[in-house]
Design an enzyme around this catalytic site. Structure first.
Site, PDB file in Angstrom:
ATOM      1  CB  SER A  42      -0.942   0.069   1.389  1.00  0.00           C
ATOM      2  OG  SER A  42      -0.087  -0.156   2.507  1.00  0.00           O
ATOM      3  CG  HIS A 162      -0.796  -5.878   3.969  1.00  0.00           C
ATOM      4  ND1 HIS A 162      -0.673  -5.126   4.903  1.00  0.00           N
ATOM      5  CD2 HIS A 162      -0.281  -5.191   2.808  1.00  0.00           C
ATOM      6  CE1 HIS A 162       0.243  -4.062   4.631  1.00  0.00           C
ATOM      7  NE2 HIS A 162       0.437  -4.013   3.491  1.00  0.00           N
ATOM      8  CD  GLU A 171      -0.943  -2.073   9.014  1.00  0.00           C
ATOM      9  OE1 GLU A 171      -0.162  -1.621   9.808  1.00  0.00           O
ATOM     10  OE2 GLU A 171      -0.323  -2.016   7.870  1.00  0.00           O
ATOM     11  CD  GLU A 214       2.220  -5.341   7.518  1.00  0.00           C
ATOM     12  OE1 GLU A 214       1.434  -5.088   8.867  1.00  0.00           O
ATOM     13  OE2 GLU A 214       2.549  -4.393   6.824  1.00  0.00           O
ATOM     14  CG  ASP A 249      -2.515   1.708   8.436  1.00  0.00           C
ATOM     15  OD1 ASP A 249      -3.225   2.564   7.898  1.00  0.00           O
ATOM     16  OD2 ASP A 249      -1.271   1.323   7.965  1.00  0.00           O
ATOM     17  CD  GLU A 295       0.027   3.559   9.885  1.00  0.00           C
ATOM     18  OE1 GLU A 295       0.218   3.012  10.856  1.00  0.00           O
ATOM     19  OE2 GLU A 295       0.759   3.410   8.750  1.00  0.00           O
ATOM     20  CG  ASP A 320       2.306   5.069   6.049  1.00  0.00           C
ATOM     21  OD1 ASP A 320       3.150   5.243   5.440  1.00  0.00           O
ATOM     22  OD2 ASP A 320       1.689   3.820   5.800  1.00  0.00           O
ATOM     23  CE  LYS A 345       5.145   1.994   6.018  1.00  0.00           C
ATOM     24  NZ  LYS A 345       3.747   2.086   5.136  1.00  0.00           N
ATOM     25  CB  SER A 372       6.091   1.442   9.912  1.00  0.00           C
ATOM     26  OG  SER A 372       5.532   0.583   9.166  1.00  0.00           O
ATOM     27  CG  HIS A 373       6.513  -3.716   9.609  1.00  0.00           C
ATOM     28  ND1 HIS A 373       6.156  -5.227   9.543  1.00  0.00           N
ATOM     29  CD2 HIS A 373       5.657  -3.113   9.631  1.00  0.00           C
ATOM     30  CE1 HIS A 373       4.748  -5.031   9.599  1.00  0.00           C
ATOM     31  NE2 HIS A 373       4.369  -3.619   9.684  1.00  0.00           N
ATOM     32  NE  ARG A 374       6.320   0.366   3.279  1.00  0.00           N
ATOM     33  CZ  ARG A 374       6.288   1.302   2.490  1.00  0.00           C
ATOM     34  NH1 ARG A 374       7.102   2.042   2.123  1.00  0.00           N
ATOM     35  NH2 ARG A 374       4.926   1.438   1.626  1.00  0.00           N
ATOM     36  CB  SER A 375       3.352  -5.245   3.586  1.00  0.00           C
ATOM     37  OG  SER A 375       3.304  -4.466   2.401  1.00  0.00           O
ATOM     38  CE  LYS A 396       2.502   0.507  10.563  1.00  0.00           C
ATOM     39  NZ  LYS A 396       1.232   0.394   9.918  1.00  0.00           N
TER      40      LYS A 396
END
Ligand code: PGA
Ligand code: ZN
Length: 439
Positions: A42, A162, A171, A214, A249, A295, A320, A345, A372-375, A396
């Protein structure tokens, strides 16, 4: 100094290619430092460019051979020639790569190429300075001590782009704010996750316990309240009702169409909500469940609705896709009073020190910063060190399941244990996750 930089095309957690960088130092003894670059699904329109080869017959067009070549043939020789000091020059290295790229959005060399090099340089710099990466990043950012350990936000129910269910919201997260340490927070998250599996099995059968990108479950639900009801049940059954809060999110840019939001976009029939109706839906959920963070409730350029919602928003409102870890977007959001927190990110902006600059700008505004991580992730755990180094108070990294997710949580537990063993003061952010930077 840098002796060599090698890059390679490797796979991310979705099985798509990504960039791996190995940087070897010239010092004695020399060492090699690896970084792997994550990738979103996304993705915000204003993010720095992730260079993909576009050759449909190879990896469906997602190959990153061009980015790999850019690292080895353009960035590496230029950086080596400059003779930068890895211990002190990360900002200069990032600025130099930006200049070498010559575009505003890193479309020439690719943010994926540049980020891999930037992260590897930071790792090498920390090692040469003889300090852990989180301490190196703390010095780079100017954050004060004591160290603050973050609240992990576990994304235990996956929807949006996701997962394969029909829930529009991407999320649904749980945050163990009532824990006393990261280790305890991870235990609570894991216990609830396992209990949630049982709750889902009871309601939908064991075939419904498959997981999304995720690592969160993706049962056949479509409405956010169904997700929260499942989660509240699992938390209650674990006895953590007062210690765990929630976050979501919706990643709403994905279902923004012609000024409205189609929360039925994954099903057979549209369910179009006006911005006002969507605001009411969020307010209803916030009233009903103990939600502490929201978010991307609105699309990346729907500034008006963000500003309207933010006026009466009591919880953390995180941008984001809205901000893409970019100081210009943060500045614009501040002028428009659109939100009160920034998602961080690193690959949205493409270098470590630019991400730090965006975080420092957000802190200066009195905002929260949520790492944050990414998917599409890798087993690189860099973001755990960023979170501790910058004292952001929360991060996260998906559910407490799947190697590329848990590697970040495991690293946080390692850091916590290391600090305790060294007698170095460290505080668990807990309820103060939004203001951890100034504890
Ligand atoms: P992405 O999702 O990595 O697919 O963009 C994460 C998020 O939206 O926060
Ligand atoms: Zn998001």
């Amino acid at each position: 100094m840098i002796r060599a930089i090698k890059a390679a095309q490797r796979l991310d957690s979705r099985g798509n290619p990504t960039v791996q960088v190995d940087l070897t130092t010239d010092n004695r003894p020399s060492g090699t430092f690896r970084a792997l670059v994550p990738s979103g699904a996304s993705t915000g329109q204003h993010e720095a460019v992730e260079l993909r080869d576009g050759n449909a017959s190879v990896f469906g067009g997602k190959g990153v051979e061009r980015a790999v070549r850019n690292v080895e043939e353009v960035i590496a020789p230029a950086l080596i020639k400059k003779g930068f000091n890895l211990e002190t020059d990360l900002k200069k290295i990032d600025a130099f790569m930006k200049e070498l790229d010559g575009t505003k959005n890193k479309g020439n060399l690719g943010a994926n190429a540049m980020l891999g090099v930037s992260m590897a340089c930071a790792r090498a710099g920390a090692s040469l300075a003889g300090i852990p990466l989180y301490e190196f990043l703390r010095r780079e950012s100017g954050a004060k001590k004591p160290y603050v350990m973050p609240v992990p936000f576990f994304n235990v129910l996956n929807g949006g782009v996701h997962s394969g269910n029909t829930m529009a919201f991407q999320e649904i997260m749980l945050a163990p704010v009532g824990a006393q340490s990261v280790a305890e927070a991870v235990r609570m998250g894991s216990e609830v996750y396992q209990q949630l599996k049982k709750v889902i099995t009871r309601k939908f059968g064991s075939s419904a316990t498959g997981i999304g990108d995720e690592g969160g479950f993706a049962p056949p639900i479509s409405q956010p309240h169904e997700a929260f009801d499942l989660l509240v049940t699992a938390v209650e059954e674990c006895g953590y009702t007062n210690k765990i809060k929630y976050a979501m999110d919706p990643a709403s840019s994905e279902f923004f169409k012609n000024g409205n939001y189609d929360i039925g976009f994954k099903g057979k029939t549209p369910d179009v909500q006006s911005p006002k109706q969507l605001q009411n839906l969020y307010n209803h959920l916030i009233d009903k469940y103990p939600i502490i963070l929201l978010e991307d409730p609105f699309a990346e350029d729907d500034w008006e609705t963000w500003t309207e919602f933010n006026k009466n928003c009591k919880i953390e409102l995180v941008g984001d896709d809205l901000l893409v870890t970019n100081t210009e977007r943060v500045q614009e959001a501040s002028e428009k009073k659109a939100c009160n927190s920034m998602l961080l990110k690193v690959n949205q902006i493409g270098t470590v020190t630019e991400a730090i600059a965006a975080a420092n700008m957000a802190f200066g505004l009195g905002w929260g910063v949520f790492v944050s991580h990414r998917s599409g992730e890798t087993t690189d755990d860099f973001i755990a060190d960023i979170t501790v180094g910058l004292r952001t108070g929360h991060l996260k990294s998906g559910s407490p399941c799947r190697g590329e997710r848990v590697v970040k949580y495991n690293r946080l537990m390692d850091i916590e244990a290391e600090l305790i063993a060294a007698g170095e003061p460290c505080i668990y952010a807990g309820h103060q996750f939004r203001t951890a930077h100034v504890i």
